[in-house]
Design an enzyme around this catalytic site. Structure first.
Site, short mmCIF file in Angstrom:
data_model
loop_
_atom_site.label_atom_id
_atom_site.label_comp_id
_atom_site.label_asym_id
_atom_site.label_seq_id
_atom_site.Cartn_x
_atom_site.Cartn_y
_atom_site.Cartn_z
N ASP A 1 -53.93 -34.61 -16.36
CA ASP A 1 -54.74 -34.83 -17.55
C ASP A 1 -56.15 -34.24 -17.41
O ASP A 1 -56.67 -34.13 -16.30
CB ASP A 1 -54.84 -36.35 -17.81
CG ASP A 1 -55.17 -36.65 -19.26
OD1 ASP A 1 -55.19 -35.72 -20.08
OD2 ASP A 1 -55.40 -37.83 -19.57
N GLY B 1 -57.84 -30.05 -21.35
CA GLY B 1 -58.56 -29.72 -22.58
C GLY B 1 -60.06 -29.95 -22.39
O GLY B 1 -60.88 -29.10 -22.77
N HIS C 1 -55.12 -25.44 -19.60
CA HIS C 1 -53.73 -25.61 -19.16
C HIS C 1 -53.36 -24.56 -18.11
O HIS C 1 -52.65 -24.87 -17.15
CB HIS C 1 -52.79 -25.52 -20.37
CG HIS C 1 -52.96 -26.67 -21.32
ND1 HIS C 1 -53.01 -26.53 -22.68
CD2 HIS C 1 -53.11 -28.01 -21.10
CE1 HIS C 1 -53.18 -27.71 -23.25
NE2 HIS C 1 -53.25 -28.62 -22.30
N LEU D 1 -40.37 -29.37 -0.19
CA LEU D 1 -40.69 -30.34 -1.25
C LEU D 1 -39.96 -30.00 -2.55
O LEU D 1 -39.81 -28.84 -2.90
CB LEU D 1 -42.20 -30.29 -1.46
CG LEU D 1 -42.84 -31.15 -2.53
CD1 LEU D 1 -44.27 -31.50 -2.09
CD2 LEU D 1 -42.90 -30.48 -3.89
C1 FPP Z 1 -52.81 -33.25 -20.57
O1 FPP Z 1 -54.16 -32.82 -20.62
C2 FPP Z 1 -51.98 -32.16 -20.10
C3 FPP Z 1 -50.95 -31.61 -20.79
C4 FPP Z 1 -50.49 -32.10 -22.10
C5 FPP Z 1 -50.24 -30.44 -20.29
C6 FPP Z 1 -50.17 -30.29 -18.80
C7 FPP Z 1 -49.55 -29.01 -18.54
C8 FPP Z 1 -49.99 -28.11 -17.67
C9 FPP Z 1 -51.12 -28.30 -16.75
C10 FPP Z 1 -49.26 -26.85 -17.67
C11 FPP Z 1 -48.85 -26.45 -16.34
C12 FPP Z 1 -47.56 -26.90 -15.89
C13 FPP Z 1 -46.67 -26.05 -15.43
C14 FPP Z 1 -45.53 -26.55 -14.66
C15 FPP Z 1 -46.78 -24.62 -15.68
P1 FPP Z 1 -54.86 -32.50 -22.01
O2 FPP Z 1 -54.60 -31.08 -22.32
O3 FPP Z 1 -54.39 -33.48 -23.02
O4 FPP Z 1 -56.38 -32.66 -21.68
P2 FPP Z 1 -57.46 -33.48 -22.49
O5 FPP Z 1 -57.05 -34.92 -22.47
O6 FPP Z 1 -58.70 -33.22 -21.74
O7 FPP Z 1 -57.49 -32.92 -23.87
#
Ligand code: FPP
Length: 245
Positions: A25, A28, A42, A136
């Site tokens: 998390d 963003g 991301h 892993l």
């Molecule tokens: C939550 O943070 C994260 C996600 C919804 C996506 C997580 C996905 C990745 C990091 C992509 C990589 C994974 C692989 C396997 C390639 P948020 O974007 O909601 O952040 P925020 O809460 O700060 O808005």
């Protein structure tokens, strides 16, 4: 002059969590702080995952499950969903470069039926490419939701009972566990959520029963090997009783 002694605890290599769940998390927010589009967060989050998985593999963690896309994430703006899917496609498509020499086994868990044929083909390729590895296991949770996972398991049991292949007495916690996506993985010992949020958000609901939790304010793209080490050091200080005294 008096200096406070730094914490010099070392990892106890006999008490490394076998299975770590990570809610990646804060991507963003990381991007926003830098005036970048969310997709940049991301992308950086994907780099962080690779770095952390390599570290975990080195210290003997057997399995990492990373929350990449939840069943609820479809409700985000289409542009963000598309960007995330493109990123996953690229990541999985570059499995040779991403995972070369790491010995990591990649698996995708979640409901793949809603994913495009293109992404499903990339998943098959990535899983096949890493299937001979012995290190892993990285479970990438994609279109994953804990409630959906439990519902799927319950439905499957109901179907078996209806078809006469199982009796009601034959339904146990064990039989449900065997129907979870993580059936072949060790018990989840530790769940990590960075970015200052303190909830599970439908992640590994069944598996979290006796997991330890570790939270921090760091946004996922900034998460370092040192942070992972600290999470494990803290985990090693916990007194896990599993309901006993
Ligand atoms: C939550 O943070 C994260 C996600 C919804 C996506 C997580 C996905 C990745 C990091 C992509 C990589 C994974 C692989 C396997 C390639 P948020 O974007 O909601 O952040 P925020 O809460 O700060 O808005």
């Amino acid at each position: 002059m008096f200096f406070k002694k730094k914490n010099r605890r070392k990892l106890d290599m006999n008490n490394i969590p076998q299975h770590i769940g990570i809610i990646m998390d804060g991507n963003g927010r990381w991007a926003k702080k830098r005036g970048l589009p969310r997709s940049a967060g991301h992308r950086m989050g994907a780099e962080t995952l690779k770095k952390i998985v390599i570290y975990c593999n080195k210290i003997g963690v057997k399995c990492v499950t990373a929350y990449a896309f939840s069943t609820e994430n479809w409700n985000r703006p289409k542009s963000e969903v598309d960007a995330l899917m493109d990123l996953l496609y690229t990541y999985l498509g570059q499995v040779e470069e991403q995972f070369k020499g790491t010995n990591v086994i990649l698996r995708v868990i979640g409901d793949r039926s809603a994913l495009s044929d293109k992404i499903n083909a990339a998943i098959d390729h990535a899983e096949e490419y890493t299937s001979k590895n012995t290190g892993l296991v990285l479970n990438v949770a994609l279109n994953y939701g804990g409630r959906a996972e439990i519902t799927r398991a319950a439905k499957s049991l109901a179907e078996e009972i209806a078809a006469g292949r199982r009796t009601l007495r034959g339904v146990s916690e064990q039989s449900l566990s065997e129907l979870m996506y993580t059936a072949n993985s060790p018990e989840v010992d530790l769940i990590i959520r960075p970015s200052g949020e303190y909830r599970l958000s439908n992640f590994l609901l069944w598996q979290a029963a006796y997991a330890e939790f570790w939270f921090s304010n760091i946004n996922w793209p900034d998460f370092s090997e040192k942070d992972m080490e600290q999470a494990i050091l803290d985990y090693q200080m916990r007194n896990r009783r599993f309901g006993k005294v």
